[in-house]
Design a protein around this motif. Structure first.
Motif, PDB file in Angstrom:
ATOM      1  N   MET A 104       5.966 -10.977  15.478  1.00 22.07           N
ATOM      2  CA  MET A 104       6.579 -10.433  14.296  1.00 22.07           C
ATOM      3  C   MET A 104       6.829  -8.953  14.523  1.00 22.07           C
ATOM      4  O   MET A 104       6.016  -8.263  15.108  1.00 22.07           O
ATOM      5  CB  MET A 104       5.674 -10.607  13.074  1.00 22.07           C
ATOM      6  CG  MET A 104       6.272  -9.967  11.861  1.00 22.07           C
ATOM      7  SD  MET A 104       5.399 -10.067  10.292  1.00 22.07           S
ATOM      8  CE  MET A 104       4.242 -11.328  10.477  1.00 22.07           C
TER       9      MET A 104
ATOM     10  N   THR B  85       6.704  -5.313  13.587  1.00 18.76           N
ATOM     11  CA  THR B  85       6.010  -4.420  12.667  1.00 18.76           C
ATOM     12  C   THR B  85       6.669  -3.068  12.806  1.00 18.76           C
ATOM     13  O   THR B  85       6.669  -2.485  13.877  1.00 18.76           O
ATOM     14  CB  THR B  85       4.503  -4.328  12.981  1.00 18.76           C
ATOM     15  OG1 THR B  85       4.346  -4.052  14.355  1.00 18.76           O
ATOM     16  CG2 THR B  85       3.797  -5.624  12.637  1.00 18.76           C
TER      17      THR B  85
ATOM     18  N   LYS C 124       5.757 -13.333   3.824  1.00 18.11           N
ATOM     19  CA  LYS C 124       5.419 -13.342   5.245  1.00 18.11           C
ATOM     20  C   LYS C 124       4.809 -14.675   5.590  1.00 18.11           C
ATOM     21  O   LYS C 124       3.983 -15.187   4.863  1.00 18.11           O
ATOM     22  CB  LYS C 124       4.439 -12.218   5.562  1.00 18.11           C
ATOM     23  CG  LYS C 124       5.083 -10.860   5.485  1.00 18.11           C
ATOM     24  CD  LYS C 124       4.088  -9.781   5.724  1.00 18.11           C
ATOM     25  CE  LYS C 124       3.958  -9.510   7.189  1.00 18.11           C
ATOM     26  NZ  LYS C 124       3.152  -8.326   7.472  1.00 18.11           N
TER      27      LYS C 124
ATOM     28  N   TYR D 173       9.125 -12.779   8.729  1.00 17.75           N
ATOM     29  CA  TYR D 173       9.358 -12.551   7.306  1.00 17.75           C
ATOM     30  C   TYR D 173      10.318 -13.637   6.839  1.00 17.75           C
ATOM     31  O   TYR D 173      11.190 -14.071   7.590  1.00 17.75           O
ATOM     32  CB  TYR D 173      10.043 -11.203   7.058  1.00 17.75           C
ATOM     33  CG  TYR D 173       9.157 -10.005   7.226  1.00 17.75           C
ATOM     34  CD1 TYR D 173       8.282  -9.619   6.226  1.00 17.75           C
ATOM     35  CD2 TYR D 173       9.217  -9.227   8.380  1.00 17.75           C
ATOM     36  CE1 TYR D 173       7.482  -8.498   6.365  1.00 17.75           C
ATOM     37  CE2 TYR D 173       8.423  -8.105   8.535  1.00 17.75           C
ATOM     38  CZ  TYR D 173       7.556  -7.746   7.519  1.00 17.75           C
ATOM     39  OH  TYR D 173       6.770  -6.642   7.666  1.00 17.75           O
TER      40      TYR D 173
ATOM     41  N   ASP E 134       1.855  -2.734   4.229  1.00 16.22           N
ATOM     42  CA  ASP E 134       1.485  -3.819   5.123  1.00 16.22           C
ATOM     43  C   ASP E 134       0.081  -3.620   5.681  1.00 16.22           C
ATOM     44  O   ASP E 134      -0.301  -2.532   6.076  1.00 16.22           O
ATOM     45  CB  ASP E 134       2.495  -3.907   6.269  1.00 16.22           C
ATOM     46  CG  ASP E 134       2.277  -5.124   7.134  1.00 16.22           C
ATOM     47  OD1 ASP E 134       1.613  -6.069   6.691  1.00 16.22           O
ATOM     48  OD2 ASP E 134       2.779  -5.117   8.271  1.00 16.22           O
TER      49      ASP E 134
ATOM     50  N   SER F 269      -1.259  -6.474   7.686  1.00 14.66           N
ATOM     51  CA  SER F 269      -1.341  -7.821   8.218  1.00 14.66           C
ATOM     52  C   SER F 269      -1.666  -7.940   9.698  1.00 14.66           C
ATOM     53  O   SER F 269      -1.849  -9.043  10.184  1.00 14.66           O
ATOM     54  CB  SER F 269      -0.030  -8.564   7.942  1.00 14.66           C
ATOM     55  OG  SER F 269       1.028  -7.942   8.632  1.00 14.66           O
TER      56      SER F 269
ATOM     57  N   GLN G  35      -2.160 -11.978   3.565  1.00  7.52           N
ATOM     58  CA  GLN G  35      -1.320 -10.928   4.123  1.00  7.52           C
ATOM     59  C   GLN G  35      -0.306 -10.434   3.096  1.00  7.52           C
ATOM     60  O   GLN G  35       0.228  -9.343   3.232  1.00  7.52           O
ATOM     61  CB  GLN G  35      -0.602 -11.416   5.386  1.00  7.52           C
ATOM     62  CG  GLN G  35      -1.547 -11.650   6.529  1.00  7.52           C
ATOM     63  CD  GLN G  35      -0.863 -12.233   7.754  1.00  7.52           C
ATOM     64  OE1 GLN G  35       0.084 -13.008   7.644  1.00  7.52           O
ATOM     65  NE2 GLN G  35      -1.353 -11.869   8.922  1.00  7.52           N
TER      66      GLN G  35
END
Length: 182
Positions: free
Chosen positions: A1, A3, A37, A42, A70, A72, A126
């Motif tokens: 993912m 970030t 998420k 996403y 965030d 997560s 998350q």
């Protein structure tokens, strides 16, 4: 993912093209969009006729607001556990490990194996505000000292001042999850 610290319009479009942001269009959705998420991506839920390109500026702003809150990543989870241990337990209660997992059932937010000191936190958290995640971590850290949900356990876990608020939040969050599945 992906970030991101700060998203640009190009970042959002590239993430969509790579599948890191999945656009799910729904005929039932008429006006609103939402972002959630899931592990690795996403999910942007939109009405069928929603144009990502036309709304890229507002989407970029939305992703920047999400990035600002965030928590997560695995590293964030470890750091938050360390912070909660320092803040509420003078650094005494430290898990052997803490990690996100996808196998918690609908009514379980996290679990602690007291014998090994391992804490597992549902990936569903998350999406919650940081203060809610803090309360769950404080609760699980308390299990490192006291296993069962006794009066002494709750006195320890209730050191986080928003435990009661988080309980109500999570009840509503869980009801919303069940409703959306129904």
């Amino acid at each position: 993912m992906v970030t991101q610290q700060r998203w640009t319009e190009e970042d959002v479009l590239r993430a969509i093209a790579r599948g890191e942001i999945e656009v799910r269009r729904s005929a039932r959705r008429k006006k609103t969009i939402s972002v959630s998420k899931e592990l690795g991506t996403y999910v942007l839920s939109t009405p069928v006729r929603y144009s990502v390109e036309h709304n890229i500026r507002s989407l970029t702003n939305l992703f920047n607001r999400l990035a600002a809150r965030d928590h997560s990543s695995a590293e964030d989870l470890v750091g938050l556990a360390e912070e909660m241990s320092r803040r509420y337990f003078d650094g005494r209660l430290r898990p052997q490990s803490i990690r996100w997992v996808t196998n918690q059932n609908i009514s379980r937010w996290a679990s602690t194996t007291t014998s090994s000191g391992d804490i597992r936190v549902s990936h569903r958290l998350q999406a919650v505000p940081r203060w809610v995640l803090e309360t769950v971590i404080v609760h699980e850290l308390a299990h490192l000292q006291i296993g069962p949900h006794s009066k002494a356990f709750h006195e320890l876990a209730d050191r986080h001042p928003r435990q009661a608020d988080a309980k109500h939040y999570l009840e509503g969050f869980s009801a919303g999850e069940q409703f959306s599945r129904g």
